[in-house]
Design a protein around this motif. Structure first.
Motif, PDB file in Angstrom:
ATOM      1  N   GLY A 176       8.572  21.819 -16.512  1.00 51.50           N
ATOM      2  CA  GLY A 176       9.678  20.866 -16.577  1.00 51.50           C
ATOM      3  C   GLY A 176      10.455  20.727 -15.283  1.00 51.50           C
ATOM      4  N   ILE A 177       9.999  21.356 -14.221  1.00 48.63           N
ATOM      5  CA  ILE A 177      10.698  21.185 -12.938  1.00 48.63           C
ATOM      6  C   ILE A 177      10.318  19.842 -12.326  1.00 48.63           C
ATOM      7  CG2 ILE A 177      10.870  22.046 -10.571  1.00 48.63           C
ATOM      8  CD1 ILE A 177      10.558  24.860 -11.690  1.00 48.63           C
ATOM      9  N   ASP A 178      11.326  19.141 -11.829  1.00 49.91           N
ATOM     10  CA  ASP A 178      11.102  17.903 -11.085  1.00 49.91           C
ATOM     11  C   ASP A 178      10.815  18.329  -9.639  1.00 49.91           C
ATOM     12  OD1 ASP A 178      11.379  15.613  -9.550  1.00 49.91           O
ATOM     13  OD2 ASP A 178      13.030  14.806 -10.748  1.00 49.91           O
ATOM     14  N   TRP A 179       9.513  18.439  -9.328  1.00 46.23           N
ATOM     15  CA  TRP A 179       9.116  19.011  -8.030  1.00 46.23           C
ATOM     16  C   TRP A 179       9.701  18.223  -6.862  1.00 46.23           C
ATOM     17  CZ3 TRP A 179       7.449  23.472  -9.384  1.00 46.23           C
ATOM     18  CH2 TRP A 179       6.559  23.654 -10.449  1.00 46.23           C
ATOM     19  N   ALA A 180       9.654  16.897  -6.963  1.00 41.14           N
ATOM     20  CA  ALA A 180      10.112  16.059  -5.848  1.00 41.14           C
ATOM     21  C   ALA A 180      11.608  16.258  -5.613  1.00 41.14           C
ATOM     22  CB  ALA A 180       9.799  14.597  -6.127  1.00 41.14           C
ATOM     23  N   MET A 203     -11.855  17.821  -5.346  1.00 42.61           N
ATOM     24  CA  MET A 203     -10.561  17.342  -4.815  1.00 42.61           C
ATOM     25  C   MET A 203     -10.597  15.831  -4.631  1.00 42.61           C
ATOM     26  SD  MET A 203     -10.173  20.287  -1.913  1.00 42.61           S
ATOM     27  CE  MET A 203     -10.266  22.033  -2.320  1.00 42.61           C
ATOM     28  N   TYR A 204     -11.671  15.331  -4.015  1.00 42.35           N
ATOM     29  CA  TYR A 204     -11.779  13.883  -3.782  1.00 42.35           C
ATOM     30  C   TYR A 204     -11.859  13.125  -5.103  1.00 42.35           C
ATOM     31  CZ  TYR A 204     -12.647  14.728   1.218  1.00 42.35           C
ATOM     32  OH  TYR A 204     -12.526  15.083   2.526  1.00 42.35           O
ATOM     33  N   ALA A 205     -12.670  13.639  -6.035  1.00 43.16           N
ATOM     34  CA  ALA A 205     -12.848  12.938  -7.314  1.00 43.16           C
ATOM     35  C   ALA A 205     -11.542  12.907  -8.104  1.00 43.16           C
ATOM     36  CB  ALA A 205     -13.953  13.618  -8.124  1.00 43.16           C
ATOM     37  N   PHE A 206     -10.832  14.034  -8.112  1.00 46.45           N
ATOM     38  CA  PHE A 206      -9.551  14.068  -8.839  1.00 46.45           C
ATOM     39  C   PHE A 206      -8.548  13.083  -8.230  1.00 46.45           C
ATOM     40  CE2 PHE A 206      -9.060  18.130 -11.583  1.00 46.45           C
ATOM     41  CZ  PHE A 206     -10.342  17.972 -12.091  1.00 46.45           C
ATOM     42  N   VAL A 263      -2.467  11.083  -7.472  1.00 44.41           N
ATOM     43  CA  VAL A 263      -2.217  12.459  -7.005  1.00 44.41           C
ATOM     44  C   VAL A 263      -0.888  12.990  -7.543  1.00 44.41           C
ATOM     45  CG1 VAL A 263      -1.632  13.790  -4.934  1.00 44.41           C
ATOM     46  CG2 VAL A 263      -3.686  12.367  -4.951  1.00 44.41           C
ATOM     47  N   GLY A 264       0.123  12.166  -7.531  1.00 44.16           N
ATOM     48  CA  GLY A 264       1.437  12.596  -8.027  1.00 44.16           C
ATOM     49  C   GLY A 264       2.047  13.655  -7.125  1.00 44.16           C
ATOM     50  N   GLU A 265       2.854  14.521  -7.693  1.00 45.23           N
ATOM     51  CA  GLU A 265       3.464  15.587  -6.894  1.00 45.23           C
ATOM     52  C   GLU A 265       2.383  16.593  -6.495  1.00 45.23           C
ATOM     53  OE1 GLU A 265       6.449  15.349  -5.759  1.00 45.23           O
ATOM     54  OE2 GLU A 265       6.573  13.467  -6.868  1.00 45.23           O
ATOM     55  N   ILE A 266       2.496  17.137  -5.300  1.00 45.13           N
ATOM     56  CA  ILE A 266       1.441  18.040  -4.819  1.00 45.13           C
ATOM     57  C   ILE A 266       1.310  19.268  -5.713  1.00 45.13           C
ATOM     58  CG2 ILE A 266       1.417  17.269  -2.428  1.00 45.13           C
ATOM     59  CD1 ILE A 266       3.193  19.618  -1.668  1.00 45.13           C
ATOM     60  N   HIS A 316       0.835  -1.206   0.000  1.00 43.53           N
ATOM     61  CA  HIS A 316       0.000   0.000   0.000  1.00 43.53           C
ATOM     62  C   HIS A 316       0.870   1.257   0.000  1.00 43.53           C
ATOM     63  CE1 HIS A 316      -3.890  -2.008   1.661  1.00 43.53           C
ATOM     64  NE2 HIS A 316      -3.294  -2.731   0.734  1.00 43.53           N
ATOM     65  N   HIS A 317       0.432   2.262  -0.764  1.00 45.28           N
ATOM     66  CA  HIS A 317       1.124   3.548  -0.814  1.00 45.28           C
ATOM     67  C   HIS A 317       0.165   4.608  -0.285  1.00 45.28           C
ATOM     68  CE1 HIS A 317       4.250   1.703  -3.324  1.00 45.28           C
ATOM     69  NE2 HIS A 317       3.244   1.015  -3.815  1.00 45.28           N
ATOM     70  N   LEU A 318       0.599   5.285   0.773  1.00 43.62           N
ATOM     71  CA  LEU A 318      -0.273   6.203   1.496  1.00 43.62           C
ATOM     72  C   LEU A 318       0.095   7.650   1.187  1.00 43.62           C
ATOM     73  CD1 LEU A 318      -2.398   5.931   3.883  1.00 43.62           C
ATOM     74  CD2 LEU A 318      -0.489   6.491   5.382  1.00 43.62           C
ATOM     75  N   ARG A 319      -0.913   8.472   0.954  1.00 39.94           N
ATOM     76  CA  ARG A 319      -0.691   9.915   0.838  1.00 39.94           C
ATOM     77  C   ARG A 319      -1.630  10.614   1.812  1.00 39.94           C
ATOM     78  NH1 ARG A 319       1.567  11.393  -4.074  1.00 39.94           N
ATOM     79  NH2 ARG A 319       2.026  13.361  -3.001  1.00 39.94           N
ATOM     80  N   ASP A 320      -1.116  11.634   2.479  1.00 39.04           N
ATOM     81  CA  ASP A 320      -1.889  12.325   3.513  1.00 39.04           C
ATOM     82  C   ASP A 320      -1.811  13.829   3.231  1.00 39.04           C
ATOM     83  OD1 ASP A 320      -2.780  13.624   5.800  1.00 39.04           O
ATOM     84  OD2 ASP A 320      -1.903  12.166   7.166  1.00 39.04           O
TER      85      ASP A 320
END
Ligand SMILES: O=c1[nH]c(=O)c2[nH]c(=O)[nH]c2[nH]1
Length: 296
Positions: A192-196, A64-67, A73-76, A27-31
Motif C-alpha cells: 500500500g505504499i505510494d512509491w512515487a 524483463m523486455y517481455a514484461f 512498467v509503472g513504478e520501478i 510519447h511517454h519515455l522510461r529509461d
C-alpha cells in the motif's frame, strides 16, 4: 581436505531497457537499467555442469523486455517485484530473487513555451533506484537515489578537529559544502505504499534539509538528513548514505597581490572525503536481505 561451494547467485546485470508509450501523439519515455540475481539450489551447475536448474541469464533478460511490453512498467518497485516473483514462482530450485532497477529521468524539451510531445533532454546524472528481494513467502524493498548533486555556498563550517604534525587544513567558519547524495532507504510493511510519492517526498526532505541545516561537518548534515526523512516518512525504517565531500578549495591569489574573500575556488574531483552512515529508527524491524545486499 574438504572443499565446498559457498554462497552464490547469478543473473543478468545492467539490462538497458527503454520504453515508449504513446497516448495520442504524446510519447511517454522510461529509461531503466535492470539487474537480476537468482539464488537457490544451484550446486549441480557448479559441481557437475548440470544446468537443469539454471534459468539462463539470457532468459532473465528477455523476461524483463517481455514484461515491459505486456504491462505498463509503472513504478520501478512494482516492476521489480513482478519480475522477482516470476523468477521465484516459476523456477522450482530458485528460492530467492534480487531485482535492481535504476531509472534515469528525461524531461520534455520546451518549445515555444510548451512541452514537446516526443523530444526530451536529460540534465543531471541523478537516478532513482530500487532493489527488491523476493522469497517464496515475502519480499523486501530498498529504494534510493544516486547522484543527487547539491552545493551550498555558505552555511557550512569545519573546525575543532585534532591538529597533529601532519595537519595542514585550515579551520573555516564559511566554506562551500557540496556532495553527490547516494542514499538507500528500506521500507517496512510495504504493502500500500505510494512509491512515487514516497520517493518524491524523501527527495524533497533531503534537499530542504541540506539547504537549511547549518553545517558543522558533512557528518552532521548526513545525520540531519536521515533524521528528517525518518521523522517525515513512517514507511521508512532506516536510511543509509554515501556522501563524497566535493571539496572546493580557496585559491591562493596572494602571488598576484589579490585577496580572496571566498570568491574563487578550485573544485577538486579527487581525492575526496567519503562520509558514510546510517540513521535508523529505534523500533525498526530487523533488516531483510535486500538491505544487506544493497551496495551503495
Ligand atoms: O565535513 C567534513 N568532515 C570531515 O571529516 C572532513 N575532513 C576534512 O578534511 N574536511 C572535512 N569536512
Amino acid at each position: 581436505m574438504g572443499i565446498s561451494l559457498g554462497p552464490n547467485q547469478y543473473g543478468k546485470a545492467e539490462v538497458r531497457l527503454v520504453t515508449v508509450r504513446r497516448t495520442g501523439g504524446v510519447h511517454h519515455l522510461r529509461d531503466l537499467t535492470v539487474s537480476s540475481a537468482l539464488r537457490g539450489d544451484l550446486s549441480a551447475t557448479h559441481l557437475t555442469g548440470d544446468n537443469s536448474a539454471v534459468l539462463a541469464t539470457d532468459t532473465q533478460k528477455n523476461t524483463m523486455y517481455a514484461f515491459a511490453k505486456q504491462q505498463d512498467v509503472g513504478e520501478i518497485e512494482d516492476f521489480a517485484l513482478r519480475l522477482g516473483r516470476r523468477f521465484v514462482d516459476t523456477q522450482e530450485k530458485i528460492t530467492g530473487a534480487r531485482v535492481s532497477v535504476e531509472e534515469r529521468e528525461w524531461d520534455r524539451i520546451t518549445v515555444d513555451g510548451a512541452p514537446h510531445a516526443h523530444s526530451f533532454s536529460s540534465s543531471g546524472g541523478e537516478r532513482r533506484t530500487t532493489t527488491v528481494t523476493v522469497h517464496p513467502d515475502r519480499a523486501w524493498v530498498v529504494s534510493g537515489v544516486d547522484g543527487l548533486v547539491v552545493l551550498k555556498s555558505t552555511g557550512s563550517e569545519f573546525h575543532g578537529y585534532p591538529k597533529d604534525e601532519y595537519t595542514t587544513l585550515a579551520e573555516t567558519d564559511d566554506r562551500i559544502l557540496a556532495t553527490a547524495v547516494t542514499a538507500r532507504w528500506r521500507y517496512e510493511g510495504f504493502t500500500g505504499i505510494d512509491w512515487a510519492k514516497s520517493h518524491r517526498e524523501i527527495r524533497r526532505t533531503l534537499l530542504e534539509t541540506f539547504a537549511t541545516k547549518h553545517s558543522l561537518s558533512l557528518q552532521q548534515t548526513l545525520y540531519a538528513m536521515g533524521e528528517a526523512v525518518l521523522l517525515a516518512r513512517p514507511e521508512v525504517a532506516e536510511i543509509r548514505f554515501s556522501l563524497p565531500n566535493k571539496h572546493h578549495f580557496l585559491v591562493d591569489l596572494s602571488p598576484f597581490g589579490l585577496e580572496n574573500h571566498n570568491e574563487v575556488f578550485y573544485a577538486a574531483d579527487r581525492p575526496y572525503g567519503l562520509i558514510e552512515g546510517t540513521v535508523v529508527r529505534d523500533e525498526a524491524e530487523e533488516p531483510g536481505p535486500a538491505w544487506t545486499d544493497a551496495v551503495l
